[in-house]
Structures are given as structure tokens and as C-alpha cells.
Write a protein that holds these residues in place. Sequence first.
Motif, short mmCIF file in Angstrom:
data_model
loop_
_atom_site.label_atom_id
_atom_site.label_comp_id
_atom_site.label_asym_id
_atom_site.label_seq_id
_atom_site.Cartn_x
_atom_site.Cartn_y
_atom_site.Cartn_z
N PHE A 1 0.82 -1.21 0.00
CA PHE A 1 0.00 0.00 0.00
C PHE A 1 0.85 1.25 0.00
N GLY A 2 0.19 2.35 -0.35
CA GLY A 2 0.91 3.62 -0.43
C GLY A 2 -0.07 4.77 -0.28
N GLY A 3 0.49 5.98 -0.34
CA GLY A 3 -0.33 7.17 -0.18
C GLY A 3 0.07 8.25 -1.17
N ASP A 4 0.31 9.44 -0.68
CA ASP A 4 0.63 10.55 -1.57
C ASP A 4 2.10 10.91 -1.46
N LEU A 5 2.50 11.88 -2.28
CA LEU A 5 3.88 12.36 -2.27
C LEU A 5 4.23 12.94 -0.90
N ASP A 6 5.52 13.02 -0.61
CA ASP A 6 5.94 13.65 0.64
C ASP A 6 5.82 15.18 0.57
N ASP B 1 8.92 12.44 -10.69
CA ASP B 1 9.07 13.59 -11.56
C ASP B 1 7.70 14.21 -11.83
N MET B 2 7.38 15.28 -11.11
CA MET B 2 6.04 15.86 -11.19
C MET B 2 6.01 17.12 -12.06
N THR B 3 5.07 17.15 -13.00
CA THR B 3 4.88 18.34 -13.84
C THR B 3 3.79 19.23 -13.21
N PRO B 4 3.66 20.46 -13.69
CA PRO B 4 2.64 21.35 -13.10
C PRO B 4 1.20 20.85 -13.29
N ASP B 5 0.90 20.12 -14.39
CA ASP B 5 -0.48 19.63 -14.53
C ASP B 5 -0.61 18.15 -14.18
N GLY B 6 0.48 17.56 -13.69
CA GLY B 6 0.42 16.16 -13.26
C GLY B 6 0.41 15.17 -14.41
N MET C 1 -3.27 19.25 -19.12
CA MET C 1 -4.14 18.14 -18.74
C MET C 1 -4.12 17.97 -17.23
N ASP C 2 -4.95 18.78 -16.57
CA ASP C 2 -4.98 18.82 -15.12
C ASP C 2 -5.99 17.77 -14.65
N GLU C 3 -5.56 16.52 -14.72
CA GLU C 3 -6.45 15.38 -14.46
C GLU C 3 -7.14 15.47 -13.10
N GLU C 4 -6.42 15.97 -12.11
CA GLU C 4 -7.01 16.02 -10.75
C GLU C 4 -7.88 17.26 -10.55
N GLY C 5 -7.82 18.19 -11.51
CA GLY C 5 -8.64 19.40 -11.38
C GLY C 5 -8.24 20.27 -10.21
N THR C 6 -6.97 20.26 -9.88
CA THR C 6 -6.54 21.03 -8.70
C THR C 6 -5.82 22.32 -9.07
N GLY C 7 -5.52 22.51 -10.35
CA GLY C 7 -4.79 23.71 -10.74
C GLY C 7 -3.41 23.35 -11.25
N SER C 8 -2.86 24.22 -12.10
CA SER C 8 -1.59 23.86 -12.73
C SER C 8 -0.41 24.36 -11.91
N GLN C 9 -0.09 23.63 -10.91
CA GLN C 9 1.03 23.97 -10.01
C GLN C 9 1.54 22.66 -9.41
N HIS C 10 2.87 22.49 -9.44
CA HIS C 10 3.44 21.22 -8.98
C HIS C 10 2.87 20.75 -7.64
N ASN C 11 2.90 21.66 -6.66
CA ASN C 11 2.59 21.19 -5.31
C ASN C 11 1.12 20.89 -5.09
N LEU C 12 0.31 21.04 -6.14
CA LEU C 12 -1.10 20.67 -6.00
C LEU C 12 -1.38 19.28 -6.55
N HIS C 13 -0.36 18.66 -7.13
CA HIS C 13 -0.57 17.33 -7.74
C HIS C 13 0.11 16.24 -6.93
#
Length: 417
Positions: free
Chosen positions: A292-297, A339-344, A405-417
Motif C-alpha cells: 500500500f501507499g499514499g501521496d507524495l511527501d 518527476d512531477m509536472t505542473p499539470d500532473g 491536462m490537469d487530471e485532478e482538477g486542482t490547478g496547474s502547479q506542482h505542489n497541487l498534484h
Amino acid sequence: MRFSGLRVLREGLTGNKGWTPQWRDADPKAEYDAIIIGGGGHGLSTAYYLAKEHGLTNVAVLEKGYLGGGNVGRNTTIVRANYFLPGNSEFYSHSLKLWEGLEQDLNYNVMHSQRGLINLFHSDGQRDAFARRGNAMINQGDDAVLLDRAGVRKHLPYLDFDNARFPIYGGLLHPRGGTARHDAVAWGYARGASERGVDLIQQCEVTGIDIENGRVRGVQTTRGAIRAKKVGIVVAGRSGQVAAMAGMRLPIESHVLQAFVTEGLKPCIDHVVSFGMGHFYISQSDKGGLVFGGDLDFYASYAARGNLPMAEHVMEAGMALMPMIGKARVLRSWGGIMDMTPDGSPIIDKTDTQGLFIDCGWCYGGFKAVPGSGFSFAHLMATGHHHGPAARYRLDRFRTGRGLMDEEGTGSQHNLH
Ligand SMILES: Cc1cc2nc3c(=O)[nH]c(=O)nc-3n(C[C@H](O)[C@H](O)[C@H](O)COP(=O)(O)OP(=O)(O)OC[C@H]3O[C@@H](n4cnc5c(N)ncnc54)[C@H](O)[C@@H]3O)c2cc1C
């Protein structure tokens, strides 16, 4: 050497003396038609499809450590095609189709198991969002079934249905989703590429990229300079560093993602399950461990290890969903560099340097993309044209803002994905 049931029987009866190494451990030549930097899942699959689909066999994969030692051997092995947005939807759909024929194609057991994936939802709003996602999946030609609470209970009776804080309203079942044995995928592609003549060169770190008059000429490595007409960068969490060798500044941040595995248990979780109100997803490996796992640190880092607050967060989310896992002992945890992009969403593109290509930005979702990414990147490197399902993964979308392509719909910023 071909694998078959008969072969296993024969070897079993004759002392297992006939097995040969899975790939040649090659030394670098002075020049190649194409060099792939990075011997992870994406680099190896690219080399395989370059050889198989395009007849390009004078190719080397340069890996600074050992093949499959990066994220391809560190992930939670989830394979799915449940994306929503145009661009992602057709790409992952194509990738899943490649997965479905992969074992026959590679003649290698990657233990692809389509056990079904269930994304739980916990509010009316989430149900609406998952219903839309399910419709998008069906429109793409993939499979999705919207389950109500009773439907989820039928599949996953062990969940905590009395949890008042995170009530289970239902789930989106993706029957063709599942898991695969992660390092076997790297080994299978390595074997297939090597068989077709590709040189797989381990302990060979790329330290520089040679460019003359806007054209790539080759690379500098810890094992000497190697010339090449084409170079593909496929180094996941190290993308920013390697691209900088060609003077590029990528729209990528590197983060750590952790995963955990428990002691082996009798079969108890026979799907992949993901929690809709916290960062938690789980499956059970064939050895019996709960993986199992979760989200980024959520801080930029090149350290391939995690931290205790995130470990606690993941355990809490798991306990909220299925309290019985509290009895299992965690054996190991580990981290990988993401390796995270701004839109994930990822990048598969040419660069401004002729002959230099890049495939990156897969972050925490790139295992399921291994076949599709290799196929599309090989197509781009061999033909110079973008491959249909990956045609929207352009690098310039971060400069122009068009085609994000902001799949999560959180906004185009690295730390939101
Ligand atoms: C904990 C965790 C859980 C995950 N879970 C999932 C999941 O369930 N499903 C999913 O789809 N995805 C998942 N992922 C994401 C997925 O694993 C990655 O997106 C994918 O593996 C990255 O591509 P890769 O396999 O090519 O990367 P890697 O295996 O990291 O390959 C890159 C290679 O490049 C090499 N390299 C770097 N720099 C150089 C250099 N200078 N010279 C030569 N070689 C170099 C590295 O050593 C490495 O071997 C997860 C990742 C992690 C860490």
C-alpha cells in the motif's frame, strides 16, 4: 531461449541446468544510432519497441545503476486505464491494451493480474465525479461499473461500513484494472530488447550530453564518450538533472513517494482498492504481503527514502478504511523519486536540440504507462512524428498554457498534484 510449460518441466527433470542469462551485459561501443538514457521501465520498453516496431537495433540503454533499480522496481504495481481527460484517456487505454498482450509478446511472465480496481467514494459530489469518470472511460472503450454501497459490500465485505466520518457511498469498479509484478516487467523488456540486439549497459552514468550546432552528437559517461545520432532522456526522478546537461530547464519538480508492505498473509484482499477521502490504496501481492501507499511527501527531494509523518498519514488512512489491517506487521517501506509536472500529466516530446528527445513527468502514475510510453516514445524517436495516443504530451504546453491536462482538477502547479 523461449519459456514454455514444457521447458519448465524439462528443466525441472534435468536439474535446471539449461537456463541462460536473461540478457547480455554489454560493454559500450563507440557509436550507436540511438542511445536511451535510463534503464527503468520506460527506457527499456522504448528500446524494445525501437527494435521490434522500427527495426532499430543499433541502440544502447545506459543505466547508472542496475536495470530496474529505480522506480520501476519500487512502485505499488497498479495498472489501470481510468483516466478522464482527452489526452490521458486514449493514452492509458492504449497502454492497457498493450499490457493485455504483453506476456505473449515478451514471452515472459510479468504476472499481470486483472483483478479489478475499486475507487471508493464517500459523498454525493464524489459519486457525481466518479460517474462522469466512468462515462468517460466507457466512451473511450474501456470498462467501468458504478457500484452502490451494497455493491461495494459484496466485493469488499471487510471495509468499515460503520465509519461515520468517511461513510462509504459506493465505488467505481474498473474490472480490467489490476496489478503486475513490477521488476519482471523491467526484466521482460530487457530480455526482449537484448534478444533483438540492443546493448544494455549497466553501471554507466551519463554525465554530459554533447551538442554541436543545435544537434545532439552523443553523451559523456562514466565509461567514456559514446556518439549517437539520437538520444532519448528517460530518467524519471532525475529528469531535471539530466535535461540540465543539455541546457534545458524542465517544468518538473522531484518529490519522494513511499510505499509499504506487510508480512505475508493468506489471501484476503482480492482487488485493488483506493480510499476516496484520504491518501491510501492497497492490493495484496502474490506472496501475500499487503502492498500500500499514499501521496507524495510534498517537498522537493532527490532522497529515495521517505519520512515518518507520511508513513503515519498512510497508516491512519488505511486504518480508517479497513481497521483489520492494524493486526498486520509492516515489513518494509521505501521511497522513489517522482518527476512531477505542473499539470500532473507526462511529457513525450522532441526538444529544441535536433535528435534529442525526452520522456518524463510520469510521477506516481508511470508504471501502468510503461508499455504505452515505450511504444509512443519509440515511434517519436524513430519517425520524428508524435504517436496518436500520446500526441498531447507536448513540452510547450507549460509555456503556452494551451493543452494542459490537469487530471485532478486542482490547478496547474506542482505542489497541487
Ligand atoms: C512508491 C511508488 C509507488 C508507485 N506506484 C505506482 C503504481 O501503483 N502505479 C503506477 O502506474 N505507477 C506507480 N509509481 C510510478 C512509477 O513507478 C514511475 O512513474 C515509473 O516507474 C517511472 O519510470 P521508469 O520506470 O522509467 O523510472 P525508473 O525505474 O526510475 O528509471 C529511470 C532510470 O534512470 C536511471 N538514471 C538516472 N539518471 C541517470 C544518468 N545520469 N545516467 C544513466 N541512468 C540514469 C536511474 O538509475 C533509473 O534506473 C510509483 C512510484 C513509486 C516510487
